[in-house]
Enzyme design. Structure first.
Site, PDB file in Angstrom:
ATOM      1  NE  ARG A  72      39.811  65.536  16.036  1.00 36.91           N
ATOM      2  CZ  ARG A  72      41.135  65.562  16.159  1.00 36.91           C
ATOM      3  NH1 ARG A  72      41.693  65.415  17.319  1.00 36.91           N
ATOM      4  NH2 ARG A  72      41.897  65.741  15.093  1.00 36.91           N
ATOM      5  CG  ASN A  73      39.064  71.322  19.013  1.00 36.74           C
ATOM      6  OD1 ASN A  73      39.557  71.200  20.138  1.00 36.74           O
ATOM      7  ND2 ASN A  73      39.711  70.994  17.915  1.00 36.74           N
TER       8      ASN A  73
END
Lengths: 379, 80
Positions: free
Chosen positions: A190-191
């Site tokens: 999620r980065n």
């Protein structure tokens, strides 16, 4: 051969077009139940088999099994309760209801059971804390007092601005087969990628046929990268640094629970259903704050000899000035003074200040993408 | 933060008979490991064995469905 779906069969719960038209024309005859964005996304994931073998929201026996044993009543590993909560039911067991996100009917549900539960028990067993500062616990405390279990059929999906990047398990399975990959390692993120992520992904790829980078899109915390930034940044990384025939990128919509070790198992099951045979579990997987030990998730996998997907435990990568490259604690003999740890927080601060991170932290092509957005972070 | 001791509800169990000599061998084998009982070890091993056997069955899509999926993958640029 790609992984067999969890429970043996890929679940599909999407109604045929004619049935859908009929149900929609009879909308007024069903009790209406309002659901939030996270539940609408859960419905999509159930319907497309991302959550196989679930065919709907958990009934009480399965719910209790997940809390107490981390298993469904059929003995299959399952660690995150996928539940539908309501404040006060306006329907009875045995009814069929329509689940609405705003004005959009998302699914028809056959209500098998309505039951109560203890919020504190749910929080402590799943998140190992009842601290309401934990985002997962905060969500539990906001939930309605009743849970509704039963099978669902998908009617509509919440509009997806990233539809062209979103692949369903049926699609990823065909894709892997067409690419000729028999062993596939999945990476959950999620980065925006930095060199540490790239090192971990490529270390894993060394041992398998293909790498499947699968960013999670959905509700995020303040300060997280926006979905479009993550996608574009990975596209740049893939274009310049990844072998085209051995790496692929697709997103999945999912609401993070931040349940650390339990959620690491859940993420692995989701990727197993997509066809992955291996799953990278890194440092502080699905964690938040300091609620979980940095490598606690690794131990949790010991409970599941029957998970059906192989975890790849890869330590946090850092740059060593003496080695002159990315390493990890297992392979680098040099002391801490030579190490540069790539922290997401540090990178965010540099980006916010308009400062380009050094190349051993972030690829310049990735940085170019991030800085092209006026505000790359969730406010 | 203080927590009350967690009450874990145990799933219903059934008895399975195995030769006593095998039971003794397992008992010796699990000494010093993380397994706290022969039951726990046998459960672990059986789950592993069953999972491996079940992996061997292959999923089949219909040709029509597979072709539709391939079309979408080509349109999205995943396949040439």
């Amino acid at each position: 051969m790609v992984s067999k779906p969890h429970g043996g069969k890929l679940v599909r719960r999407i109604v045929a077009e004619r049935t859908r038209e009929r149900i929609l024309s009879e909308q007024g005859e069903y009790p209406h139940v309002a659901i939030d964005h996270g539940r609408a996304i859960d419905l999509e994931n159930i319907a497309h088999g991302v959550y196989s073998p679930l065919k709907g929201f958990l009934t009480s026996d399965d719910f209790q099994g997940v809390l107490d044993e981390m298993r469904l009543t059929n003995d299959l590993p399952w660690t995150i309760p996928i539940v539908l909560d309501v404040k006060k039911p306006n329907f009875d067991e045995g009814d069929a209801v329509l689940l609405y996100y705003g004005d959009l009917p998302i699914a028809r549900m056959h209500v098998e059971e309505i039951y109560t539960y203890e919020k504190r028990e749910l929080a402590v067993k799943v998140f190992k804390t009842e601290d309401i500062n934990h985002p997962g616990v905060a969500r539990v405390m906001e939930m309605g007092d009743y849970l509704v279990g039963g099978e669902i059929e998908l009617l509509n999906e919440v509009p997806n601005p990233f539809a062209k990047y979103t692949l369903r398990p049926v699609e990823t399975r065909v894709l892997f087969k067409e690419l000729g990959w028999k062993t596939i390692v999945a990476f959950q993120t999620r980065n925006v990628p930095h060199l540490g992520h790239e090192y971990v992904q490529k270390a894993a790829l060394t041992f398998v046929d293909g790498l499947f980078v699968n960013p999670v899109l959905g509700r995020k915390k303040k300060g997280d990268y926006k979905d479009e930034v993550i996608i574009k940044a990975y596209e740049a990384l893939f274009k310049h640094y990844y072998p085209k025939d051995a790496a692929t990128l697709a997103t999945v919509r999912y609401e993070m629970r931040y349940a650390g070790p339990r959620e690491a198992i859940h993420h692995a099951i989701m990727r197993k259903n997509m066809g992955a045979t291996h799953f990278i579990v890194g440092r502080d997987h699905a964690g938040v704050g300091d609620y979980y030990g940095p490598y606690e998730a690794w131990d949790t996998f010991d409970n599941f000899p029957d998970l059906g997907i192989t975890p790849m435990f890869i330590r946090e990568a850092f740059y060593c000035k003496k080695c002159g490259g990315m390493v990890n604690a297992k392979i680098c003999p040099h002391s801490e003074e030579f190490h540069v740890h790539i922290s997401g927080t540090k990178l965010r601060k540099m980006i916010m200040a308009g400062e380009q991170p050094p190349e051993y932290m972030m690829r310049p092509e990735v940085y170019e993408v991030v800085r092209s957005f006026e505000n790359p972070f969730v406010e | 933060m203080h927590f009350e001791p967690e009450v874990v509800k145990v799933e219903e169990l059934v008895a399975i008979k195995i030769p006593k000599s095998l039971h003794e061998r397992i008992k010796e084998r699990i000494e010093g490991t993380g397994f706290e009982s022969v039951d726990e070890y046998v459960t672990y091993v059986l789950r592993e064995v069953l999972a491996n056997l079940e992996e061997e069955e292959e999923e089949v899509f219909s040709e029509e469905e597979e072709e539709k999926v391939k079309e979408r993958l080509r349109a999205l640029g995943y396949l040439d």
